[in-house]
Design a protein around this motif. Structure first.
Motif, PDB file in Angstrom:
ATOM      1  N   GLN A 202       0.856  -1.189   0.000  1.00 37.67           N
ATOM      2  CA  GLN A 202       0.000   0.000   0.000  1.00 37.67           C
ATOM      3  C   GLN A 202       0.889   1.235   0.000  1.00 37.67           C
ATOM      4  OE1 GLN A 202      -2.555   0.086   3.419  1.00 37.67           O
ATOM      5  NE2 GLN A 202      -4.034   1.453   2.465  1.00 37.67           N
ATOM      6  N   ASN A 203       0.391   2.312  -0.593  1.00 36.46           N
ATOM      7  CA  ASN A 203       1.193   3.528  -0.709  1.00 36.46           C
ATOM      8  C   ASN A 203       2.549   3.150  -1.313  1.00 36.46           C
ATOM      9  OD1 ASN A 203      -0.939   5.014   0.393  1.00 36.46           O
ATOM     10  ND2 ASN A 203      -0.295   4.456   2.446  1.00 36.46           N
ATOM     11  N   GLN A 204       3.628   3.427  -0.601  1.00 41.00           N
ATOM     12  CA  GLN A 204       4.941   3.117  -1.181  1.00 41.00           C
ATOM     13  C   GLN A 204       5.712   2.159  -0.269  1.00 41.00           C
ATOM     14  OE1 GLN A 204       6.088   4.571  -4.495  1.00 41.00           O
ATOM     15  NE2 GLN A 204       3.884   4.312  -4.345  1.00 41.00           N
ATOM     16  N   HIS A 205       4.952   1.233   0.368  1.00 43.54           N
ATOM     17  CA  HIS A 205       5.640   0.243   1.201  1.00 43.54           C
ATOM     18  C   HIS A 205       4.920  -1.102   1.201  1.00 43.54           C
ATOM     19  CE1 HIS A 205       2.779   2.107   4.102  1.00 43.54           C
ATOM     20  NE2 HIS A 205       2.568   0.849   4.367  1.00 43.54           N
ATOM     21  N   ALA A 206       5.652  -2.109   1.659  1.00 44.26           N
ATOM     22  CA  ALA A 206       5.088  -3.451   1.820  1.00 44.26           C
ATOM     23  C   ALA A 206       5.132  -3.785   3.306  1.00 44.26           C
ATOM     24  CB  ALA A 206       5.919  -4.459   1.035  1.00 44.26           C
ATOM     25  N   ARG A 207       4.015  -4.293   3.802  1.00 45.20           N
ATOM     26  CA  ARG A 207       3.944  -4.681   5.220  1.00 45.20           C
ATOM     27  C   ARG A 207       3.949  -6.209   5.277  1.00 45.20           C
ATOM     28  NH1 ARG A 207      -0.731  -1.772   6.241  1.00 45.20           N
ATOM     29  NH2 ARG A 207      -1.914  -3.678   6.502  1.00 45.20           N
TER      30      ARG A 207
ATOM     31  N   ARG B  94       7.137  -1.584 -11.424  1.00 47.82           N
ATOM     32  CA  ARG B  94       6.141  -0.789 -12.145  1.00 47.82           C
ATOM     33  C   ARG B  94       4.872  -0.558 -11.302  1.00 47.82           C
ATOM     34  NH1 ARG B  94       5.631  -3.940 -17.328  1.00 47.82           N
ATOM     35  NH2 ARG B  94       3.734  -4.814 -16.476  1.00 47.82           N
ATOM     36  N   THR B  95       4.615  -1.495 -10.397  1.00 48.30           N
ATOM     37  CA  THR B  95       3.370  -1.422  -9.618  1.00 48.30           C
ATOM     38  C   THR B  95       3.357  -0.205  -8.688  1.00 48.30           C
ATOM     39  OG1 THR B  95       3.264  -3.808  -9.738  1.00 48.30           O
ATOM     40  CG2 THR B  95       1.871  -2.800  -8.087  1.00 48.30           C
ATOM     41  N   TRP B  96       4.550   0.254  -8.286  1.00 45.16           N
ATOM     42  CA  TRP B  96       4.577   1.410  -7.369  1.00 45.16           C
ATOM     43  C   TRP B  96       3.897   2.630  -7.979  1.00 45.16           C
ATOM     44  CZ3 TRP B  96       5.246  -0.307  -2.830  1.00 45.16           C
ATOM     45  CH2 TRP B  96       6.183  -1.306  -2.558  1.00 45.16           C
ATOM     46  N   SER B  97       4.003   2.772  -9.304  1.00 44.93           N
ATOM     47  CA  SER B  97       3.379   3.956  -9.905  1.00 44.93           C
ATOM     48  C   SER B  97       1.844   3.849  -9.826  1.00 44.93           C
ATOM     49  CB  SER B  97       3.865   4.174 -11.340  1.00 44.93           C
ATOM     50  OG  SER B  97       3.582   3.027 -12.090  1.00 44.93           O
ATOM     51  N   TRP B  98       1.332   2.633  -9.856  1.00 43.39           N
ATOM     52  CA  TRP B  98      -0.118   2.455  -9.628  1.00 43.39           C
ATOM     53  C   TRP B  98      -0.483   2.851  -8.203  1.00 43.39           C
ATOM     54  CZ3 TRP B  98      -4.028   1.106 -12.904  1.00 43.39           C
ATOM     55  CH2 TRP B  98      -3.645   0.650 -14.164  1.00 43.39           C
ATOM     56  N   LEU B  99       0.405   2.481  -7.272  1.00 46.50           N
ATOM     57  CA  LEU B  99       0.095   2.712  -5.853  1.00 46.50           C
ATOM     58  C   LEU B  99       0.297   4.169  -5.441  1.00 46.50           C
ATOM     59  CD1 LEU B  99       1.673  -0.638  -4.786  1.00 46.50           C
ATOM     60  CD2 LEU B  99      -0.706  -0.012  -4.308  1.00 46.50           C
ATOM     61  N   GLU B 100       0.929   4.928  -6.323  1.00 50.25           N
ATOM     62  CA  GLU B 100       1.148   6.355  -6.066  1.00 50.25           C
ATOM     63  C   GLU B 100      -0.067   7.205  -6.406  1.00 50.25           C
ATOM     64  OE1 GLU B 100       5.791   7.407  -6.959  1.00 50.25           O
ATOM     65  OE2 GLU B 100       4.390   7.355  -8.625  1.00 50.25           O
ATOM     66  N   LYS B 101      -0.938   6.654  -7.236  1.00 52.02           N
ATOM     67  CA  LYS B 101      -2.066   7.460  -7.734  1.00 52.02           C
ATOM     68  C   LYS B 101      -2.990   7.845  -6.586  1.00 52.02           C
ATOM     69  CE  LYS B 101      -2.157   4.816 -12.053  1.00 52.02           C
ATOM     70  NZ  LYS B 101      -2.282   5.490 -13.323  1.00 52.02           N
ATOM     71  N   PRO B 102      -3.621   9.009  -6.664  1.00 50.25           N
ATOM     72  CA  PRO B 102      -4.504   9.420  -5.565  1.00 50.25           C
ATOM     73  C   PRO B 102      -5.670   8.461  -5.357  1.00 50.25           C
ATOM     74  CG  PRO B 102      -4.435  11.093  -7.337  1.00 50.25           C
ATOM     75  CD  PRO B 102      -3.485  10.014  -7.718  1.00 50.25           C
ATOM     76  N   GLU B 103      -6.084   7.768  -6.434  1.00 53.71           N
ATOM     77  CA  GLU B 103      -7.231   6.865  -6.312  1.00 53.71           C
ATOM     78  C   GLU B 103      -6.797   5.426  -5.989  1.00 53.71           C
ATOM     79  OE1 GLU B 103      -6.040   8.170  -9.036  1.00 53.71           O
ATOM     80  OE2 GLU B 103      -6.290   6.911 -10.805  1.00 53.71           O
ATOM     81  N   ALA B 104      -5.511   5.248  -5.613  1.00 59.48           N
ATOM     82  CA  ALA B 104      -4.987   3.889  -5.421  1.00 59.48           C
ATOM     83  C   ALA B 104      -5.665   3.164  -4.263  1.00 59.48           C
ATOM     84  CB  ALA B 104      -3.485   3.945  -5.169  1.00 59.48           C
TER      85      ALA B 104
ATOM     86  N   ARG C 202      -9.618  -2.188 -11.820  1.00 54.73           N
ATOM     87  CA  ARG C 202      -9.711  -2.912 -13.095  1.00 54.73           C
ATOM     88  C   ARG C 202      -8.441  -2.738 -13.935  1.00 54.73           C
ATOM     89  NH1 ARG C 202     -15.950  -1.057 -13.947  1.00 54.73           N
ATOM     90  NH2 ARG C 202     -16.907  -2.903 -12.998  1.00 54.73           N
ATOM     91  N   GLY C 203      -7.855  -1.558 -13.884  1.00 53.96           N
ATOM     92  CA  GLY C 203      -6.665  -1.284 -14.684  1.00 53.96           C
ATOM     93  C   GLY C 203      -5.473  -2.116 -14.225  1.00 53.96           C
ATOM     94  N   LEU C 204      -5.255  -2.165 -12.929  1.00 57.57           N
ATOM     95  CA  LEU C 204      -4.112  -2.938 -12.427  1.00 57.57           C
ATOM     96  C   LEU C 204      -4.334  -4.431 -12.670  1.00 57.57           C
ATOM     97  CD1 LEU C 204      -1.404  -3.095 -11.062  1.00 57.57           C
ATOM     98  CD2 LEU C 204      -2.513  -2.784  -8.840  1.00 57.57           C
ATOM     99  N   TYR C 205      -5.574  -4.864 -12.496  1.00 61.30           N
ATOM    100  CA  TYR C 205      -5.928  -6.271 -12.762  1.00 61.30           C
ATOM    101  C   TYR C 205      -5.614  -6.618 -14.218  1.00 61.30           C
ATOM    102  CZ  TYR C 205      -9.082 -10.353 -13.159  1.00 61.30           C
ATOM    103  OH  TYR C 205      -9.623 -11.598 -13.377  1.00 61.30           O
ATOM    104  N   LYS C 206      -5.939  -5.705 -15.113  1.00 64.53           N
ATOM    105  CA  LYS C 206      -5.682  -5.956 -16.538  1.00 64.53           C
ATOM    106  C   LYS C 206      -4.172  -6.044 -16.791  1.00 64.53           C
ATOM    107  CE  LYS C 206      -7.388  -4.305 -20.988  1.00 64.53           C
ATOM    108  NZ  LYS C 206      -6.185  -3.910 -21.698  1.00 64.53           N
ATOM    109  N   GLU C 207      -3.453  -5.140 -16.157  1.00 63.09           N
ATOM    110  CA  GLU C 207      -2.003  -5.131 -16.367  1.00 63.09           C
ATOM    111  C   GLU C 207      -1.334  -6.415 -15.849  1.00 63.09           C
ATOM    112  OE1 GLU C 207      -0.090  -1.421 -16.367  1.00 63.09           O
ATOM    113  OE2 GLU C 207       1.603  -2.192 -15.210  1.00 63.09           O
ATOM    114  N   MET C 208      -1.911  -7.020 -14.827  1.00 60.81           N
ATOM    115  CA  MET C 208      -1.305  -8.228 -14.242  1.00 60.81           C
ATOM    116  C   MET C 208      -1.626  -9.495 -15.036  1.00 60.81           C
ATOM    117  SD  MET C 208       0.606  -7.595 -11.742  1.00 60.81           S
ATOM    118  CE  MET C 208       0.967  -6.723 -10.230  1.00 60.81           C
ATOM    119  N   GLU C 209      -2.483  -9.399 -15.997  1.00 63.31           N
ATOM    120  CA  GLU C 209      -2.951 -10.591 -16.710  1.00 63.31           C
ATOM    121  C   GLU C 209      -1.838 -11.546 -17.176  1.00 63.31           C
ATOM    122  OE1 GLU C 209      -5.655  -9.783 -19.891  1.00 63.31           O
ATOM    123  OE2 GLU C 209      -5.648 -11.878 -20.548  1.00 63.31           O
TER     124      GLU C 209
END
Ligand code: FDA
Length: 503
Positions: free
Chosen positions: A269-274, A357-367, A421-428
């Protein structure tokens, strides 16, 4: 077709004649209808004004009330949506996508007794009990027993066990559904059945085949599992610039192969892994395992907390083991949220560059966030056809894409849903294929919805979503459905269709 008010009157009259006290039946005209409807709604996407509403809510207090609801529903063309904890991600326990559907909600919140027999290591739990209520009762009865199920304490037993149910004990003991010994169910004819009278095929289907399709489960007999008096938990956070992507990449093969007494899950989440762990033993032994299998994570004694299993349930639910145990009994939890989730099974490690690449998805305000639950251990040694839940050997972990938000309106909805939906598509390219599988308890209507042909749900159309959740078990589920509910009374957007005779 009789107008809704006529159907309501006939249905409500039938319930009264069958002995259901009128105070337990709320219609839109009743002052407490809205409050009761919203009482366990966990996804406001399905509570918006204008959403199709049940023509009645039956707050059953006894098995006979549930039986009458099914019988009167069938007689008067009113479908029944059963609600236990109301956590369905797509609101299927209280909302319908079809504005013409006439349905009642059968609310099981009053079926929440949990009776523990510590000497036999068994318990009976009502479907309307929450996981927190089950854990609390088990923990109060014995420090040496536990029940393996999900992390969120407000999740209802009824829906959770119907779809499988996994949490921090799954690598040692499997799913919640793997630990069900018996159940009491109201079938499509309104009969009250137990394991012996329902037969092994139906008993197989209700332990993971998804809620709603086969009847109304009122209560479940659970096998309790042994745990040591002291377990160890830790949470370590590693940020993007503390090589979190590298650690996640390694975690993918390490976590599913760890000793089965140890689970190490990850929330990104955000820019870290727990990295969150539960070990069925003491810290010193846990550190040995971490040193041997995953030294790069750098876990130290200072990260460990040695506590009882019941305290670990509090720890994972509330991120602190010192909160009162009674919080597990709080049924209110997080309401007032809009939710969208999707899931995948990962069978080959996802490459490092994809995590980068996933970090840029998690940076978005709507992440939203990602939850990675490792399988292996006991999960991998149970046959994929032992229960309807097929995701066993060969699956490294379950990957959940989860977003919740509180802002109302279509702009927020579009952005948040678009992110998931976008991240799900990218992970296909990196997840299970043919079919791309998902977990039925992480209900996702994007995978497909039922179509009714004649007056029965289409099996051919149902396979599109059904084999994603159940793989080869879908056909067997449909065969059970054809025997126990050939008229397809218990139906929703993703209920199991009856197998046509020709198959
Ligand atoms: P709800 O009452 O909405 O029912 C879900 C479905 O089952 C509906 O179709 C309903 O009609 C049907 N149903 C309900 N009761 C029934 C009964 N008695 N008989 C027959 N059908 C019935 N999962 C997991 O495995 N591990 C986890 O850690 C979590 N964590 C989690 C957290 C949060 C915040 C949410 C919202 C969800 C989860 N889940 C989860 C997913 C959860 O297991 C799933 O949503 C369950 O189906 C919820 O069960 P409820 O009884 O609460 O739902």
């Amino acid at each position: 077709i009789a107008p809704a008010s006529g159907a309501t009157d006939a249905f409500v009259g039938c319930l009264a004649a069958a002995g259901v006290p009128p105070r337990l039946v709320q219609t839109p005209a009743s002052p407490s209808y809205a409050a009761l409807l919203l009482s366990s709604v966990r996804n406001l996407r399905y509570a918006a004004p204008g959403a199709p509403r049940p023509l009645a809510i039956v707050a059953a207090a006894e098995p006979a009330h549930a039986q009458a609801t099914v019988r009167c529903g069938r007689r008067h063309g009113v479908r029944v949506r059963t609600r236990s904890g109301g956590h369905d991600y797509e609101g299927l326990s209280y909302a319908s996508l079809d504005p013409r559907e006439r349905f009642a909600v059968l609310d099981l919140a009053a079926f929440r007794d949990v009776r523990v027999d510590a000497a036999r290591a068994e318990a009976w739990a009502g479907s309307g009990a929450t996981l927190g209520e089950v854990y609390y009762a088990v923990g109060a009865a014995s420090r040496a027993l536990a029940f393996p199920a999900g992390i969120c304490p407000t999740v209802g037993v009824g829906g959770h066990l119907s779809g499988g149910g996994f949490g921090t004990l799954m690598r040692r003991y499997g799913l919640a559904a793997d630990n069900v010994l018996d159940a009491v169910l109201v079938d499509a004819d309104g009969r009250l059945l137990n394991r012996t009278t329902m037969g092994e095929d139906l008993f197989w289907a209700i332990r993971g085949g998804g809620g709603e399709s086969f009847g109304v489960v009122l209560s479940w007999k659970l096998r309790l599992v042994p745990v040591p008096p002291t377990v160890t938990v830790f949470t370590v956070r590693r940020s993007r610039n503390q090589s979190a992507s590298d650690l996640i990449t390694k975690w993918q093969v390490i976590a599913p192969a760890l000793p089965r007494d140890l689970i190490l899950r990850v929330v990104v989440q955000n820019q870290h892994a727990r990295f969150e762990a539960l070990f069925l033993g003491r810290c010193s032994r846990l550190l040995d395992h971490m040193g041997a299998h995953f030294p790069d994570l750098g876990v130290t004694r200072a990260d460990c907390e040695e506590i009882s299993w019941i305290r670990s349930a509090v720890y994972f639910a509330f991120y602190s083991s010192s909160k009162p145990l009674e919080l597990l009994l709080d049924r209110s939890g997080e309401t007032g949220r809009f939710v969208k989730a999707k899931s995948d099974y990962v069978q080959e490690p996802i490459p490092l560059h994809v995590w980068e690449r996933t970090w840029s998805w998690l940076e978005k305000p709507e992440a939203g966030l990602l939850i990675l639950d490792p399988y292996g251990g006991r999960m991998a040694s149970i046959s994929p056809s032992a229960t309807p839940f097929p995701h066993r050997k060969g699956n490294l972990y379950n990957l959940q894409y989860y977003s919740y938000w509180v802002e109302n309106g279509t702009a927020a909805l579009g952005k948040r849903m678009g992110w998931v939906r976008g991240l799900y598509k990218e992970m296909e390219p990196y997840v299970s294929k043919n079919p791309r599988t998902g977990y039925v308890n992480y209900r996702d209507l994007d995978l497909g919805t039922n179509e009714v042909e004649g007056n029965v749900t289409s099996y051919a159309k149902g396979r599109i979503w059904g084999e994603k959740y159940f793989k080869g078990n879908f056909e067997r589920l449909a065969a059970v459905k054809a025997v126990v509910d050939p008229d397809d009374f218990f139906r929703n957007e993703q209920s199991i269709p009856p197998l046509p005779a020709a198959n």
